[in-house]
Design a protein around this motif. Sequence first.
Motif, PDB file in Angstrom:
ATOM      1  N   ALA A 135      43.611  22.650  53.239  1.00 27.03           N
ATOM      2  CA  ALA A 135      42.189  22.424  52.980  1.00 27.03           C
ATOM      3  C   ALA A 135      41.471  23.744  52.710  1.00 27.03           C
ATOM      4  O   ALA A 135      40.662  23.858  51.776  1.00 27.03           O
ATOM      5  N   HIS A 136      41.737  24.760  53.536  1.00 27.39           N
ATOM      6  CA  HIS A 136      41.152  26.083  53.306  1.00 27.39           C
ATOM      7  C   HIS A 136      41.580  26.625  51.937  1.00 27.39           C
ATOM      8  O   HIS A 136      40.760  27.165  51.180  1.00 27.39           O
ATOM      9  N   LEU A 137      42.861  26.478  51.629  1.00 28.05           N
ATOM     10  CA  LEU A 137      43.385  27.010  50.373  1.00 28.05           C
ATOM     11  C   LEU A 137      42.777  26.303  49.166  1.00 28.05           C
ATOM     12  O   LEU A 137      42.485  26.937  48.147  1.00 28.05           O
ATOM     13  N   ALA A 138      42.567  24.994  49.284  1.00 26.39           N
ATOM     14  CA  ALA A 138      41.989  24.240  48.180  1.00 26.39           C
ATOM     15  C   ALA A 138      40.552  24.670  47.906  1.00 26.39           C
ATOM     16  O   ALA A 138      40.129  24.778  46.741  1.00 26.39           O
ATOM     17  N   LEU A 139      39.782  24.913  48.955  1.00 28.88           N
ATOM     18  CA  LEU A 139      38.400  25.349  48.757  1.00 28.88           C
ATOM     19  C   LEU A 139      38.350  26.736  48.129  1.00 28.88           C
ATOM     20  O   LEU A 139      37.474  27.021  47.291  1.00 28.88           O
ATOM     21  N   ALA A 140      39.277  27.606  48.508  1.00 32.18           N
ATOM     22  CA  ALA A 140      39.347  28.926  47.876  1.00 32.18           C
ATOM     23  C   ALA A 140      39.695  28.787  46.397  1.00 32.18           C
ATOM     24  O   ALA A 140      39.143  29.500  45.544  1.00 32.18           O
ATOM     25  N   GLN A 141      40.581  27.850  46.083  1.00 31.78           N
ATOM     26  CA  GLN A 141      40.929  27.591  44.686  1.00 31.78           C
ATOM     27  C   GLN A 141      39.704  27.113  43.901  1.00 31.78           C
ATOM     28  O   GLN A 141      39.465  27.544  42.769  1.00 31.78           O
ATOM     29  N   LEU A 142      38.912  26.243  44.519  1.00 35.84           N
ATOM     30  CA  LEU A 142      37.708  25.743  43.859  1.00 35.84           C
ATOM     31  C   LEU A 142      36.719  26.873  43.596  1.00 35.84           C
ATOM     32  O   LEU A 142      36.117  26.954  42.520  1.00 35.84           O
ATOM     33  N   GLN A 143      36.562  27.761  44.570  1.00 41.52           N
ATOM     34  CA  GLN A 143      35.660  28.896  44.374  1.00 41.52           C
ATOM     35  C   GLN A 143      36.136  29.808  43.254  1.00 41.52           C
ATOM     36  O   GLN A 143      35.326  30.304  42.455  1.00 41.52           O
ATOM     37  N   ARG A 144      37.432  30.033  43.175  1.00 37.89           N
ATOM     38  CA  ARG A 144      37.962  30.888  42.099  1.00 37.89           C
ATOM     39  C   ARG A 144      37.764  30.247  40.735  1.00 37.89           C
ATOM     40  O   ARG A 144      37.473  30.919  39.745  1.00 37.89           O
ATOM     41  N   ALA A 145      37.921  28.927  40.690  1.00 40.39           N
ATOM     42  CA  ALA A 145      37.793  28.221  39.412  1.00 40.39           C
ATOM     43  C   ALA A 145      36.347  28.073  38.969  1.00 40.39           C
ATOM     44  O   ALA A 145      36.062  27.971  37.777  1.00 40.39           O
ATOM     45  N   ARG A 146      35.429  28.035  39.939  1.00 43.61           N
ATOM     46  CA  ARG A 146      34.007  27.841  39.634  1.00 43.61           C
ATOM     47  C   ARG A 146      33.179  28.975  40.270  1.00 43.61           C
ATOM     48  O   ARG A 146      32.360  28.742  41.144  1.00 43.61           O
ATOM     49  N   PRO A 147      33.400  30.213  39.829  1.00 40.08           N
ATOM     50  CA  PRO A 147      32.659  31.330  40.420  1.00 40.08           C
ATOM     51  C   PRO A 147      31.158  31.162  40.209  1.00 40.08           C
ATOM     52  O   PRO A 147      30.713  30.696  39.166  1.00 40.08           O
ATOM     53  N   ASP A 148      30.408  31.534  41.226  1.00 48.87           N
ATOM     54  CA  ASP A 148      28.936  31.474  41.202  1.00 48.87           C
ATOM     55  C   ASP A 148      28.391  30.044  41.222  1.00 48.87           C
ATOM     56  O   ASP A 148      27.177  29.855  41.175  1.00 48.87           O
ATOM     57  N   GLU A 149      29.274  29.045  41.295  1.00 49.47           N
ATOM     58  CA  GLU A 149      28.806  27.657  41.288  1.00 49.47           C
ATOM     59  C   GLU A 149      28.870  27.023  42.664  1.00 49.47           C
ATOM     60  O   GLU A 149      28.154  26.065  42.951  1.00 49.47           O
TER      61      GLU A 149
END
Length: 234
Positions: free
Chosen positions: A68-82
Amino acid sequence: MARKVILTGAGISAESGLPTFRDPKGLWARFDPMDLATPEAFARDPAKVQAFYNDRRAAARAAQPNPAHLALAQLQRARPDEVLLVTQNVDDLHERAGSTDALHVHGRLDEARCDSCAHRWPAPARMAAGDRCPACASGLARPAVVWFGEVPEHLDKVAEACSRCDLFVVIGSSGTVWPVAGLVDIAARAGAQTVEINLDPSVRAGAFDRVLAGPASVRVPEWVAQVLAGRFKL
């Protein structure tokens, strides 16, 4: 400004082996928070309080980020500033998973702060009752966590983000800790879509547009994959 606000609670770290607080086997079922997590408790018996948080700090350092932590980090990397990531947790599992700029509204175990001048510094593995502030040399060093009776940190910034977001997601939170539990109401009034992801629906589940029940380590990666593929619909 971030248009998506994600709030995580103890449930997301439970699968990394860290106990929650309010379930039948949680920390506050085994310990009295008034003896361990208030400014008065620290003033009355700082050694007892420091020992409790030393143990929690050691447990947090031994834990590892879960999917779960890793998935949220992936989302942040894919959608920077969003994406704005907000957590009620005092561990650093989001950071070790690769997330950036997470706002810890209840403070951090890996930091210490002065009870007099509020200076902060990296916490050692173990803190003692007589430790002093390295800045003012007079104040006592305490864990940089938010105790009962204290105001959550970054709350104005988080509330402002919720008032402007288009998606608000809560993951692994009991929904019983205020004022953080009321953030969904701010987001809903702003017209945001609201989602709860929890092992079981929380006491505030009725305030959300959609509830996804199940383990965070399963449901969060599924949800992130759907978001990144453009397939998540309310």
